[in-house]
Enzyme design. Structure first.
Site, PDB file in Angstrom:
ATOM      1  N   ASP A 103      57.393 -23.517-133.933  1.00 12.37           N
ATOM      2  CA  ASP A 103      57.346 -24.033-135.197  1.00 12.37           C
ATOM      3  C   ASP A 103      55.828 -23.792-135.636  1.00 12.37           C
ATOM      4  O   ASP A 103      55.655 -24.485-136.976  1.00 12.37           O
ATOM      5  CB  ASP A 103      57.823 -25.510-135.088  1.00 12.37           C
ATOM      6  CG  ASP A 103      59.180 -25.767-135.416  1.00 12.37           C
ATOM      7  OD1 ASP A 103      59.783 -24.799-135.947  1.00 12.37           O
ATOM      8  OD2 ASP A 103      59.824 -26.725-134.764  1.00 12.37           O
ATOM      9  N   ASP A 170      65.670 -21.603-137.052  1.00 13.44           N
ATOM     10  CA  ASP A 170      64.482 -22.060-137.863  1.00 13.44           C
ATOM     11  C   ASP A 170      63.450 -21.056-137.570  1.00 13.44           C
ATOM     12  O   ASP A 170      62.406 -20.956-138.661  1.00 13.44           O
ATOM     13  CB  ASP A 170      64.176 -23.504-137.229  1.00 13.44           C
ATOM     14  CG  ASP A 170      65.102 -24.369-137.035  1.00 13.44           C
ATOM     15  OD1 ASP A 170      66.410 -23.963-136.955  1.00 13.44           O
ATOM     16  OD2 ASP A 170      64.963 -25.749-137.101  1.00 13.44           O
TER      17      ASP A 170
HETATM   18  N1  GLY Z   1      62.993 -27.116-137.644  1.00 17.87           N
HETATM   19  C1  GLY Z   1      63.572 -28.473-137.455  1.00 17.87           C
HETATM   20  C2  GLY Z   1      64.513 -28.910-138.369  1.00 17.87           C
HETATM   21  O1  GLY Z   1      64.960 -28.303-139.576  1.00 17.87           O
HETATM   22  O2  GLY Z   1      64.858 -29.995-138.238  1.00 17.87           O
END
Ligand code: GLY
Length: 407
Positions: A103, A170
């Site tokens: 992330d 994601d």
């Molecule tokens: N990237 C984590 C979410 O969208 O919850």
């Protein structure tokens, strides 16, 4: 500010005013990612995947207004972001920060990279490149994917094992950090990993009907694909709406960087599934496969992300642009209308009715009893993408000097 006459001008001005007021309210702290149903955020948010969204919002407002006061507010976070990018295990523990994982794009692209674009700061360029290296280090050579998560406290041994070979939808939103690193350094290793990861996910994470898996497991040793799994969604065979929105936007952005037609077509396929699966009022359920009853939670953060993704795709696919833009405008109308948070000071948030995590799992006690979790919350990333969507609709771009992605 100029050109506030369209229907987006007024909410854009209101939300920018909230950014000014929130700068005073939050000081050097970060809002906790998920707020209360009334639209307020606690300010103990540091240390998570969401660390970039509030400083990023300030930078978007600065890009639009060029008010030095906003730049100064953003720059209060620079030392924190520099330390976060160093990812030192001891400092992470001392500061209560989770170690960085895939992330990093969410944390550093809208902060360090945009700050470099806007000011030429060499320090922020270094921070962005440090973050890109963290992401590159997660590339699995044989499997050709970026590994998603680290171990978390309380993980079962099985889940720990599974995570050694797990990719997640994601992550498509994090690869722009690698494309940017390639552009500023000229080093092909960043671009190659990004392209291979996008190709791999394009082939495995998108189902034939255009829906998406949330995560995909690989054999951690050989890199052989195993199959799709859902952590955030209703069931392994379901389609979690925020993950799906990440797919639309992530493939569209990768298409922008590479010009690759197959990647743009993957985004279009995901967009078609999205547009064909919404509720009659235009909202997105938290998971497209969750049973449709009157208590079904929605996720406005997914709607905000998808809105940006549809607009990005509209700019790349002229033949589909009108339908994609219409879909985006309908989402933006819901975000600024039915789901808008009350004005400041009653609420710091822009948008209500997000769903931060799984509301319930298929066949669970929560599903049977209707005691849902994680629903009806404002979300700082929902606010971020809703604001970005309004900038795109009102201005036609994010007002960054080199194009919002550094192109
Ligand atoms: N990237 C984590 C979410 O969208 O919850």
């Amino acid at each position: 500010m100029v050109g506030e006459k369209s229907q987006w001008g007024r909410p854009l001005m209101d939300w920018t005013a909230k950014i000014y007021r929130n700068c005073l309210a939050y000081g050097d702290d970060l809002p906790f990612a998920a707020g209360k149903a009334d639209g307020s955020y606690a300010t103990n948010g540091k240390g998570h995947w969401t660390d970039g969204f509030w400083p990023g919002l300030i930078l978007l407002a600065y890009a639009d207004t060029r008010d030095p006061a906003l730049l100064a507010s953003y720059e209060r976070y620079v030392p924190f972001l520099e330390e976060r990018a160093a990812n030192d295990a001891e400092r992470n523990r001392a500061n209560g920060c989770l170690p960085l994982d895939h992330d990093v794009g969410f944390i550093f692209h809208f902060t360090a990279v945009y700050h470099w674009m806007l000011t030429g700061s060499e320090a922020s360029k270094r921070t962005g490149l440090q973050a890109a290296q963290v992401l590159l280090d997660r590339f699995h050579e044989r499997g050709e994917f970026l590994r998603a998560w680290n171990d978390w406290e309380g993980d079962s041994p099985d889940f720990r094992e599974e995570k050694k070979g797990k990719a997640i939808v994601d992550s498509l939103m994090n690869v722009p950090l690698l494309f940017w690193a390639h552009r500023v350094t000229g080093e092909a290793r960043y671009r190659d990993a990004a392209e291979r990861h996008v190709r791999r996910l394009r082939g495995l994470i998108v189902r034939d009907d255009g829906s998406t898996h949330h995560t995909f497991n690989f054999n951690p040793e050989t890199g052989e694909p195993i199959g799709g799994k859902s952590v955030q969604g209703y069931a392994d065979e379901s389609c979690w709406s925020r993950g799906h929105a990440w797919a639309i936007y992530g493939f569209a952005l990768a298409g922008r960087y590479t010009g690759d037609r197959q990647t743009l077509l993957a985004a279009r396929k995901c967009a078609a599934y999205w547009l064909g699966s919404l509720l009659p009022d235009g909202d997105a359920p938290w998971d497209f496969a969750a049973p449709r009853n009157e208590r079904l939670p929605i996720d406005t953060s997914a709607m905000a992300v998808a809105c940006c993704g549809l607009l990005e795709l509209a700019a790349r696919l002229p033949d589909d642009a009108a339908a994609l833009r219409q879909g985006a405008e309908r989402l933006a109308s819901r975000l600024t209308g039915a789901h808008a948070a009350p004005p400041f000071p009653r609420a710091g948030a822009f948008v209500l009715h997000g769903c931060s995590g799984p509301a319930y799992k298929k066949g669970s006690r929560e599903e049977a009893s209707g005691q849902y979790r994680n629903a009806d919350q404002p979300l700082i990333f929902g606010d971020y993408y809703a604001y970005e969507a309004l900038l795109r609709l009102q201005r036609g771009s994010l007002m960054l000097p080199m194009g919002f992605d550094g192109s």
